[in-house]
Every structure is written in structure tokens, then in C-alpha cells.
Design a protein around this motif. Structure first.
Motif, mmCIF file in Angstrom:
data_model
loop_
_atom_site.group_PDB
_atom_site.id
_atom_site.type_symbol
_atom_site.label_atom_id
_atom_site.label_comp_id
_atom_site.label_asym_id
_atom_site.label_seq_id
_atom_site.Cartn_x
_atom_site.Cartn_y
_atom_site.Cartn_z
ATOM 1 N N HIS A 113 0.911 -1.179 -0.230
ATOM 2 C CA HIS A 113 -0.117 -0.029 -0.048
ATOM 3 C C HIS A 113 0.831 1.293 0.173
ATOM 4 C CE1 HIS A 113 0.286 0.834 4.164
ATOM 5 N NE2 HIS A 113 0.573 -0.362 4.716
ATOM 6 N N ASP A 117 6.498 0.633 6.572
ATOM 7 C CA ASP A 117 4.994 0.336 6.635
ATOM 8 C C ASP A 117 4.526 1.366 5.393
ATOM 9 O OD1 ASP A 117 2.275 -0.442 6.817
ATOM 10 O OD2 ASP A 117 2.127 0.450 8.666
ATOM 11 N N THR A 118 4.592 0.979 4.078
ATOM 12 C CA THR A 118 5.312 -0.189 3.378
ATOM 13 C C THR A 118 5.919 0.204 2.339
ATOM 14 O OG1 THR A 118 3.236 -0.788 2.139
ATOM 15 C CG2 THR A 118 3.841 -2.055 4.228
ATOM 16 N N GLU A 172 -4.988 1.600 2.535
ATOM 17 C CA GLU A 172 -4.993 0.570 3.326
ATOM 18 C C GLU A 172 -5.219 0.901 4.784
ATOM 19 O OE1 GLU A 172 -3.352 -2.765 5.773
ATOM 20 O OE2 GLU A 172 -2.542 -0.855 5.739
ATOM 21 N N GLU A 173 -4.479 2.276 5.481
ATOM 22 C CA GLU A 173 -4.724 2.479 6.592
ATOM 23 C C GLU A 173 -5.930 2.985 7.318
ATOM 24 O OE1 GLU A 173 -2.277 1.568 8.587
ATOM 25 O OE2 GLU A 173 -0.281 1.812 7.389
ATOM 26 N N GLU A 201 3.025 -7.307 3.015
ATOM 27 C CA GLU A 201 3.338 -6.732 4.284
ATOM 28 C C GLU A 201 3.186 -7.826 5.206
ATOM 29 O OE1 GLU A 201 1.760 -3.192 6.017
ATOM 30 O OE2 GLU A 201 -0.171 -3.644 4.909
HETATM 31 ZN ZN LIG Z 1 0.932 -1.275 6.561
#
Ligand SMILES: [Zn+2]
Length: 411
Positions: A70, A102-103, A134-135, A161
Motif C-alpha cells: 500500500h 510500512d510499506t 489501506e490505513e 506486508e
Molecule cells: Zn501497512
């Protein structure tokens, strides 16, 4: 392509979500693939929001390889960083910045592996998927790509990840690899009973039921389930496990669990509440169906004076930890990192992998990082202040992914 320079360039793009602004990343990646003559498509999913899919290799009946990551990062509010989080400052081989573990490290390494392999004779398709959001739950990210391109991605072998970190057991280095994610069933539970002055004795107080229930939940005896992951974990480590994190993983890989998410017992002063409402979820081992999960909930609350409703069910998924792909990863980790073996675990949180797990993909959380930044350190860096990675991790990780895809793609 200088992967470390590319990585630093990515770190300097502020894709804090919200608002995301991941187009900064997809523009950069698209420009590189354009120059390299690699097929790619950008999928816009909102103002400043976009995903990217790229492909090398050929159409075939063999499972495709999917390299996913992501491109958004979490914010840095209330954190005082030693180096600015979007400057990619390098000091003595360590690169600092939001997204370094991340990431964006994974995005950079996967992109460089694609370029290194673009002219090789591969026997299948290799896709890179760079996703937004994604977060914040992924709504504008992976599910949108799956909606449009899902039929190309089925049965994929996925690098994601979530793992790839060194952990020491009996003085030997091992690398963690996530091989699936747990499911969950979310519930709202309501307790109704008597209220009244706090100091009066009375039957059927809601708070008494609540505290009895908490005790019941905390000590609920979920049995050990021999999952494939549990078996492989034990094969690798034996039963003499002393490391506290590995002990946790031993339990985590083989047990369902309860998570209390939120409760509200009212705000009355000096009077006990008559109605208590709370939300909890059962974290389920992969393979549990919704019907099974509901039966577990019924058993959990049997004879308890509560009512409950199911808010949501998400199935988990498990990936094969005995196939050629997994064994090849392990062999490469031995050769390249001096790993004793790979330790399979279920992911601790949920990732974009879950959208592919449901397409019969085998999803592996393995974004390789060197011994210099072990798992214990990673836990203090993800979403936290002074996130960083060593330069060697980027260089070695690129080599690892290039070799892995090369070996699998030519088998
Ligand atoms: Zn992540």
C-alpha cells in the motif's frame, strides 16, 4: 534503477491518510514503468486517490505471482521526530521516514524486482499492485482493484506486508512469515438489570452481571486447534520456546480469542446503571464459517442473562506453508540472510491480503528486512516516531524478491 534512491523519493511523497493523496505515488510508479516499457494501469478511486496495477511475464494457466503493497501512510501527529518524517534523511546507513517499514520499502523493492525481471522468459504473469487507503480500511484501495482485475489474480502467490522480520530463538536467527489472517465475528451485547443506589444491596444488578461476564470471557477455555500453521511452527521451533513473542505466536496460531472492543456503562452519578452495552469480537482461526462462529457465540453466552446481535462476520484465510513457493522463500532466506528457517504465523492485524485470500490466493507477509532491525524493533517503529530502515534491507530485499520471482517464474 537505484532502488535506495527510488525508495527515498517515495518517502519524500507525503501520502498521509487521511487525506491520502496516493496519486503522488502512482504518478511516480507509472512514470517509471512507462520508461521501462512495462504494462500498467492507474485506477482513480477518488480525489487524489489511485491504485496501480502493472504486469510482466505472460498469460498462462499457472498461478500468477502478485507483489502487493500500500502507498498510503499513517500520520505523525503528536510525535516529535529526530529527522523530519518526509525527508528520507540517511545517517550511517539508516534511512528515517514515515513509511520506511510500512510499506514503501516493499513498494520500492517490488518495483525494482519487476524491472530486473522484465526481459526474462517467465512462464506466468507477475503483477505489481500498489494500493491506496489501506490505513483507513481500504475502501478505495485493494477491493477496487479486485473488482476490476480479480479474474487475473485468482490462485495468486502473493508477497504482502506483515512479516519478513528476524527473531532469535535459541541464539539462532529465524524470519517470520505471515501465512494467513484470522477472521472475526463482531457482536453487540446488552445487559439489562436493576439499577438503584450504588450502596444498596440488590439482586440482578447489571454491573454485577457485567463483571461476571468479563470474568467468564477472560477465562473462557478455547481449545488448542492443530492448524497447519501451528504444526509447521512447532516442527520448526520444537517445544522449548522461551522467547515471549514466540510463546504468544504459539497460542495465537492455535486458538480463537475474544477481544473487548468498546463498552458503555452509562454516566449516572451514585446510581448504578440498569443497562450496559458493549461490543466485542471473537477472533477466529481461519476456516471457521459464519454458522460455526455463531454457534461459538451461542456457547459463549449460554446461561448468561444477556442479549446480543451479530454486527458483522469476516472470514479468515490461511495460506499453504508447505508448497514450493514457501519452501523456495525459506531456501532463499537461508542462503541470503543466514536464516535457520522461516517461522509461519497468522498476521497480527488485518491487511489488504484479506481481499486476495478470498480469491484462493496464497498470501505471504514477507517484506524482508535484515537482522539489523529485528522484529522487536519493528514493533516499536510501525505507525510510531522515528520509523526507519537500514539501507542494506532495501538492497538485499530487492535481490531476494528478484530471485524468488525469478525461480518460481521459471519453474
Ligand atoms: Zn501497512
Amino acid at each position: 534503477m537505484d532502488c535506495v534512491e527510488l525508495f527515498k523519493q517515495m518517502i519524500r511523497l507525503d501520502t498521509t491518510n487521511p487525506p491520502g493523496n496516493e496519486v503522488l505515488m502512482t504518478d511516480l510508479i507509472a512514470e517509471i514503468f512507462e520508461k521501462e516499457g512495462i504494462w500498467h494501469r492507474v485506477q482513480k478511486t477518488g480525489e487524489g486517490r489511485a491504485n496501480l496495477i502493472a504486469r510482466i511475464g505472460v498469460d498462462s494457466d499457472l498461478p500468477p505471482i502478485l507483489l502487493i503493497s500500500h502507498t498510503d501512510v499513517v500520520g505523525c501527529e503528536n510525535q516529535s521526530w529526530t529527522h523530519p518524517p518526509f525527508a528520507a534523511v540517511e545517517k550511517e546507513g539508516i534511512i528515517y521516514g514515515r513509511g520506511t517499514v510500512d510499506t514503501k520499502h516493499l513498494t520500492a523493492m517490488q518495483l525494482c524486482a519487476m524491472i530486473a525481471l522484465k526481459d526474462e522468459q517467465l512462464d506466468r504473469a507477475v503483477y505489481l499492485l500498489a494500493t491506496s487507503d489501506e490505513e483507513q480500511g481500504s475502501a478505495l484501495g485493494m477491493p477496487k482493484l479486485v473488482e476490476e482485475y480479480g479474474c487475473l489474480l485468482e490462485r495468486g502467490l502473493v508477497i504482502n506486508e506483515g512479516g519478513g522480520f528476524c527473531i532469535t530463538h535459541n541464539e539462532k536467527p529465524y524470519w517470520l512469515c505471515t501465512v494467513g489472517e484470522k477472521g472475526r465475528i463482531e457482536l453487540r451485547v446488552i445487559i439489562e438489570g436493576a439499577s438503584g443506589p450504588a450502596s444498596f444491596k440488590c439482586e440482578n444488578k447489571a454491573v454485577d452481571t457485567f463483571s461476571a461476564l468479563l470474568e467468564h470471557l477472560a477465562s473462557y477455555p478455547f481449545p488448542l486447534i492443530e492448524t497447519d500453521v501451528h504444526r509447521r511452527f512447532c516442527d520448526v521451533l520444537g517445544d522449548d520456546i522461551t522467547h515471549p513473542f514466540l510463546k504468544h505466536f504459539y497460542t495465537y496460531n492455535s486458538h480463537d480469542a475474544i477481544i473487548l472492543q468498546r463498552y458503555d456503562i452509562g454516566t449516572q452519578v451514585n446510581v448504578l446503571p440498569y443497562r450496559i452495552e458493549f461490543e466485542l469480537s471473537l477472533q477466529l482461526l481461519p476456516g471457521r464459517s459464519e454458522a460455526e462462529a455463531r454457534a461459538m457465540v451461542d456457547a459463549l453466552f449460554a446461561d448468561m442473562p444477556v442479549t446480543y446481535e451479530v454486527l458483522r462476520f469476516d472470514p479468515g484465510f490461511a495460506s499453504d506453508c508447505n508448497n514450493t513457493f514457501y519452501r523456495t522463500m525459506e531456501e532463499l532466506a537461508r542462503r541470503q540472510y543466514g536464516a535457520q528457517a522461516i517461522i509461519p504465523v497468522y498476521a497480527l492485524g488485518r491487511t489488504d491480503g484479506r481481499f486476495l485470500g478470498n480469491l484462493s490466493c496464497d498470501v505471504y507477509g514477507f517484506s524482508p528486512v535484515t537482522k539489523a532491525i529485528p522484529f522487536e524493533t519493528i514493533l516499536t517503529l510501525v505507525h510510531q516516531v522515528d520509523e526507519h530502515i537500514d539501507r542494506d534491507s532495501i538492497e538485499q530485499g530487492t535481490r531476494f524478491l528478484t530471485d524468488l520471482v525469478g525461480i518460481i517464474g521459471k519453474s
